[in-house]
Write a protein that holds these residues in place. Structure first.
Motif: not given
Length: 439
Positions: A357-359, A390-391, A406-411
């Motif tokens: 998120r920072l980058i 894995k998602v 899925a949220d981490q994949l979206l990031e």
């Protein structure tokens, strides 16, 4: 064959007239209406409901006896505050009302009255200017009372009476013990009574705490000031920022133990969570290099807190590209990229996605930052992360992939999308040697 007469209730004269009736059960489940007299002896044999009613009426009278004057005085103070501009630390006036109501609970709560009397004696001792021994004794007693008390038992404590005296004792340069005990009492007060934090700040405690951290003369006093700032920053991060709280926490970080370093970074994170919408770069600029270097620290909690601070700063400056470029001028992008690159030292999932998120925040606000990321191989890093995700449920999924939801994949995919420049229709795609061709 004659039905027996039911006995009269206790405390009732026989032969009294009875215009009303009540039910009385008999052994054969039949009901007989028995006269109940109106006249009764007003003796000690009154029924329990009557005694409860008397007690309730007494409590109601006592409550109204101090509620009405307190509310009237509170209304007068509110009128004066409106004429004088009000109090920004207590805009609703709730704290003032609670303190006024607490002053009248001594008649209803005996324990509160006992504590109140003890606090009054302590306050007299604290105000004994020139008598250091008496002041030290009062400070020790106050600290003991605060440690063993709860918020309910301290309802009669007047913060407006104690805070200015304690802040004044923190300036007693000739008496280090008094400064330390005063800081400890303010810290305990802010911890046990969260509503008192605004009053503590209002009476000038923040500059004293910050000065003890910017000029460290006594390490125990500095540590106590740091703990106090952590409590106050939970609700008043903006005030801490204006008084220089960020650099106060981070200037001499290496002087403290690891536990106190974590407290300092937690305080900085609390301040960053309450950044104002206006440009506050002047209060934050000196802390950016310190936080950037902390991304390479061995302690995971310090890295996570530093990442949180930098991410919140980047989000706050998202509409100011020049501020983002200034943030990245101290090695922020290389340090963050190194932590998320494959084969780097393992960081926790929350820290990893905080770095993403920072980058992303820096890249979204500045095209120069996006170009630097592409030149440093960010595209290849994201490709590796997505390939082992894995998602996506591919056969090549890596068990060590940091993307597990899925949220981490979206990031991650959002960051990849922010790195990609707009493609013109006539360009026909991108060149093979372009830095983003790896995607």
């Amino acid at each position: 064959g004659r039905r027996a007469r039911a006995p009269a209730p206790r405390g009732v004269r026989s032969g009294a007239r009875a215009p009303t009736a009540c039910r009385a059960s008999t052994s054969d489940a039949s009901e007989t209406r028995v006269p109940v007299p109106i006249e009764a002896d007003a003796s000690a044999d009154a029924s329990p409901p009557t005694r409860r009613a008397v007690v309730s009426a007494s409590l109601a009278g006592a409550a109204s006896a101090f509620l009405v004057p307190a509310l009237a005085a509170f209304a007068e103070d509110e009128d004066e505050d409106e004429e004088g501009g009000g109090d920004e630390d207590d805009p609703t006036g709730l704290q003032a009302l609670l303190r006024r109501l607490g002053g009248g609970l001594e008649d209803l709560l005996p324990n509160a009255g006992h504590v109140s009397g003890k606090l009054k004696q302590i306050l007299v001792g604290l105000k004994a200017d020139g008598d250091d021994i008496r002041q030290i004794a009062a400070l020790n007693e106050l600290c003991e009372v605060l440690v063993i008390s709860s918020e309910e038992s301290l309802i009669t404590l007047s913060v407006d009476s104690f805070a200015p005296v304690l802040v004044n004792l923190m300036q007693a340069e000739h008496n280090p013990d008094a400064m330390l005990l005063a800081a400890r009492a303010l810290t305990s007060m802010a911890d046990i009574l969260p509503n008192s934090r605004g009053a503590i700040i209002h009476h000038g405690a923040l500059p004293q705490f910050c000065s003890r951290l910017l000029t460290i003369e006594y390490i125990d006093l500095a540590e106590q000031s740091l703990q106090a700032l952590e409590k106050l920053s939970q609700d008043h991060g903006g005030s801490c920022l204006r008084e220089g709280g960020m650099m106060a926490c981070l200037s001499y970080l290496d002087f403290f133990s690891l536990g106190m370093q974590r407290v300092a970074l937690q305080t900085a994170a609390n301040i960053c969570r309450q950044l104002p919408a206006s440009d506050c770069w002047d209060q934050l600029s000196d802390s950016v290099p310190v936080l950037t270097n902390l991304l390479m620290h061995d302690d995971s909690r310090l890295v996570e807190s530093a990442c949180t601070c930098l991410t919140l700063m980047a989000s706050n400056f998202s509409a100011r590209p020049q501020r983002l470029q200034a943030m990245c001028a101290h090695g922020l992008i290389p340090n963050a990229t190194r932590l998320i690159s494959p084969g780097a030292s393992q960081v926790g999932p929350s820290t990893y996605h905080g770095l993403i998120r920072l980058i992303g925040a820096c890249c979204r606000g500045s095209a120069d930052v996006a170009e630097e990321l592409l030149r440093n191989g960010m595209a290849a890093t994201l490709k590796t992360v997505l390939a082992g995700c894995k998602v996506l449920a591919t056969s090549s999924a890596s068990p060590a992939s940091p993307v597990v939801s899925a949220d981490q994949l979206l990031e991650v995919t959002t960051l990849a999308n922010q790195l990609l420049p707009a493609i013109r229709p006539e360009s026909g795609g991108c060149a093979k040697n372009a830095p983003f061709a790896a995607l």
